[in-house]
Design a protein around this motif. Structure first.
Motif, PDB file in Angstrom:
ATOM      1  N   SER A 104       0.840  -1.195   0.000  1.00 37.91           N
ATOM      2  CA  SER A 104       0.000   0.000   0.000  1.00 37.91           C
ATOM      3  C   SER A 104       0.876   1.247   0.000  1.00 37.91           C
ATOM      4  N   TYR A 105       0.291   2.374  -0.390  1.00 41.86           N
ATOM      5  CA  TYR A 105       1.009   3.646  -0.395  1.00 41.86           C
ATOM      6  C   TYR A 105       1.428   4.028   1.024  1.00 41.86           C
ATOM      7  N   ASP A 106       0.554   3.792   1.987  1.00 40.86           N
ATOM      8  CA  ASP A 106       0.879   4.145   3.370  1.00 40.86           C
ATOM      9  C   ASP A 106       2.051   3.322   3.892  1.00 40.86           C
ATOM     10  N   LYS A 143       4.227   1.896  -5.352  1.00 41.66           N
ATOM     11  CA  LYS A 143       3.283   2.451  -4.382  1.00 41.66           C
ATOM     12  C   LYS A 143       3.858   3.730  -3.759  1.00 41.66           C
ATOM     13  N   ILE A 144       4.341   4.632  -4.599  1.00 41.45           N
ATOM     14  CA  ILE A 144       4.978   5.853  -4.113  1.00 41.45           C
ATOM     15  C   ILE A 144       4.022   7.032  -4.286  1.00 41.45           C
ATOM     16  N   GLY A 149       7.624  10.847  -2.271  1.00 37.98           N
ATOM     17  CA  GLY A 149       8.631  10.995  -3.313  1.00 37.98           C
ATOM     18  C   GLY A 149      10.024  11.332  -2.815  1.00 37.98           C
ATOM     19  N   GLU A 150      10.136  12.306  -1.884  1.00 37.22           N
ATOM     20  CA  GLU A 150      11.453  12.720  -1.400  1.00 37.22           C
ATOM     21  C   GLU A 150      12.147  11.589  -0.639  1.00 37.22           C
ATOM     22  N   HIS A 151      11.367  10.760   0.043  1.00 38.79           N
ATOM     23  CA  HIS A 151      11.945   9.646   0.789  1.00 38.79           C
ATOM     24  C   HIS A 151      12.350   8.513  -0.167  1.00 38.79           C
ATOM     25  N   TYR A 152      11.556   8.342  -1.218  1.00 40.06           N
ATOM     26  CA  TYR A 152      11.862   7.316  -2.216  1.00 40.06           C
ATOM     27  C   TYR A 152      13.193   7.602  -2.910  1.00 40.06           C
ATOM     28  N   ILE A 153      13.386   8.827  -3.358  1.00 38.26           N
ATOM     29  CA  ILE A 153      14.632   9.136  -4.072  1.00 38.26           C
ATOM     30  C   ILE A 153      15.821   9.097  -3.122  1.00 38.26           C
ATOM     31  N   ASN A 174      10.196   2.467 -13.829  1.00 39.70           N
ATOM     32  CA  ASN A 174       9.363   3.669 -13.766  1.00 39.70           C
ATOM     33  C   ASN A 174       8.138   3.545 -14.651  1.00 39.70           C
ATOM     34  N   TYR A 175       7.050   4.147 -14.179  1.00 35.34           N
ATOM     35  CA  TYR A 175       5.893   4.316 -15.042  1.00 35.34           C
ATOM     36  C   TYR A 175       6.263   5.206 -16.231  1.00 35.34           C
ATOM     37  N   VAL A 176       5.443   5.148 -17.265  1.00 37.47           N
ATOM     38  CA  VAL A 176       5.562   6.116 -18.356  1.00 37.47           C
ATOM     39  C   VAL A 176       5.387   7.517 -17.763  1.00 37.47           C
ATOM     40  N   PRO A 177       6.273   8.466 -18.083  1.00 34.62           N
ATOM     41  CA  PRO A 177       6.187   9.803 -17.469  1.00 34.62           C
ATOM     42  C   PRO A 177       4.842  10.484 -17.713  1.00 34.62           C
ATOM     43  N   GLN A 178       4.236  10.895 -16.626  1.00 32.61           N
ATOM     44  CA  GLN A 178       2.980  11.639 -16.673  1.00 32.61           C
ATOM     45  C   GLN A 178       3.048  12.725 -15.604  1.00 32.61           C
ATOM     46  N   ALA A 179       2.175  13.707 -15.703  1.00 31.53           N
ATOM     47  CA  ALA A 179       2.185  14.816 -14.748  1.00 31.53           C
ATOM     48  C   ALA A 179       1.948  14.327 -13.320  1.00 31.53           C
ATOM     49  N   TYR A 180       1.193  13.238 -13.174  1.00 26.94           N
ATOM     50  CA  TYR A 180       0.822  12.783 -11.838  1.00 26.94           C
ATOM     51  C   TYR A 180       1.849  11.845 -11.195  1.00 26.94           C
ATOM     52  N   ASN A 181       2.943  11.510 -11.884  1.00 23.48           N
ATOM     53  CA  ASN A 181       3.942  10.633 -11.253  1.00 23.48           C
ATOM     54  C   ASN A 181       5.349  11.239 -11.250  1.00 23.48           C
ATOM     55  N   GLN A 182       5.413  12.549 -11.182  1.00 19.32           N
ATOM     56  CA  GLN A 182       6.714  13.223 -11.145  1.00 19.32           C
ATOM     57  C   GLN A 182       7.462  12.989  -9.835  1.00 19.32           C
ATOM     58  N   GLN A 183       6.765  12.462  -8.823  1.00 18.29           N
ATOM     59  CA  GLN A 183       7.401  12.234  -7.521  1.00 18.29           C
ATOM     60  C   GLN A 183       8.467  11.130  -7.573  1.00 18.29           C
TER      61      GLN A 183
END
Length: 281
Positions: A104-106, A143-144, A149-153, A174-183
């Motif tokens: 999960s994301y959490d 699930k990021i 995002g900052e913790h993932y990188i 990585n997912y295909v780049p989209q505006a909603y997954n820039q994290q």
């Protein structure tokens, strides 16, 4: 007023950005993921390797995050690694934050937002990789959240240091780049990881309208957008060896993922002929 003997001194504020070395293969990488969920399934990998030509890299789904403390579940096989090496194939074990253990994301946020849990996970990844003879690590965290995002990188940075110290290749899916997954911070990944992988599929997926899993324009845009952020020598384009059979009943569309042969068999049983679509490629 308590200060005495005041002295002025000009100091340099010059800062030199550290350079991070990358492992770069001198051949075209032809990598395949092998989806295995238990130790018994590892025997099937041996057969797949024997039947496959031109493969340079194998990424079995051997690692899962067991809990938010960063404990590792592993079904890695030294036998498979040795067999792959005899066939001149490198093994980059995939680690996931889903499909076993946390999911999960959490939970991914709880795992990655603590230095202690990141360190625990990284140490276990490296230890298991070295003891099994694995050549690299493939990070498949899906699930990021934006908050995570900052913790993932930071996890990718810290893992890259340990991989570099131990001669392990680090690749990140990585997912295909989209505006909603820039994290996912692809540009920063390109600095620290050896390879950035594009999961060039799921353009249409279960629950959406019927359409291509990966049309040519969809994949082309994904590659172009990623290369703008990451040097092309560090990019691996992932393509699907599956498709979907779509069913519409009473206006409701559902689908199931199948291999290519199953799709051909379905066409044949329905007496249909596949037609080429120039737009989708």
């Amino acid at each position: 007023r308590s200060l005495k003997d005041v002295m002025k001194e000009k100091i340099s504020r010059d800062f030199k950005e550290p350079e991070y070395t990358n492992i770069s293969k001198d051949y075209t990488i032809n990598m395949a993921w092998s989806n295995v969920t238990n130790t018994d399934a590892n025997s099937g990998i041996l057969q797949l390797i024997a039947q496959t030509k031109g493969l340079t890299t194998l990424s079995p789904t051997w690692f899962h995050v067991a809990d938010t403390d960063g404990d590792l579940e592993s079904i890695a096989s030294t036998e498979v690694v040795n067999y792959a090496h005899q066939a001149n194939i490198e093994v980059w074990a995939a680690i996931r934050d889903f499909d076993g253990g946390i999911n999960s994301y959490d939970e991914s946020y709880e795992l990655l937002s603590h230095t202690s849990s990141r360190t625990n996970l990284i140490n276990q990844i490296i230890s298991t990789a070295l003891s099994t003879g694995i050549d690299g690590i493939n990070v498949d965290f899906e699930k990021i959240s934006e908050e995570c995002g900052e913790h993932y990188i930071q996890f990718i940075r810290e893992l890259s240091v340990k991989c570099r110290q131990n001669g392990l290749v680090l690749s990140v899916d990585n997912y295909v780049p989209q505006a909603y997954n820039q994290q996912y911070h692809r540009k920063e990944q390109g600095v620290f990881a050896d390879y950035v992988v594009i999961m060039g599929y799921d353009e249409h997926y279960a629950g959406t309208e019927a359409g291509s899993v990966a049309s040519l324009p969809f994949v082309k845009e994904a590659v172009e957008d990623t290369v703008q952020l990451v040097g092309k020598e560090h990019v691996i384009a992932g393509i699907p060896f599956y498709t979907r059979i779509w069913t519409t009943t009473d206006g409701n569309t559902t689908s199931r993922a199948v291999g290519m042969q199953a799709a051909i068999d379905q066409l044949n049983s329905d007496g249909q002929v596949a037609l080429w679509n120039d737009d989708c490629g």
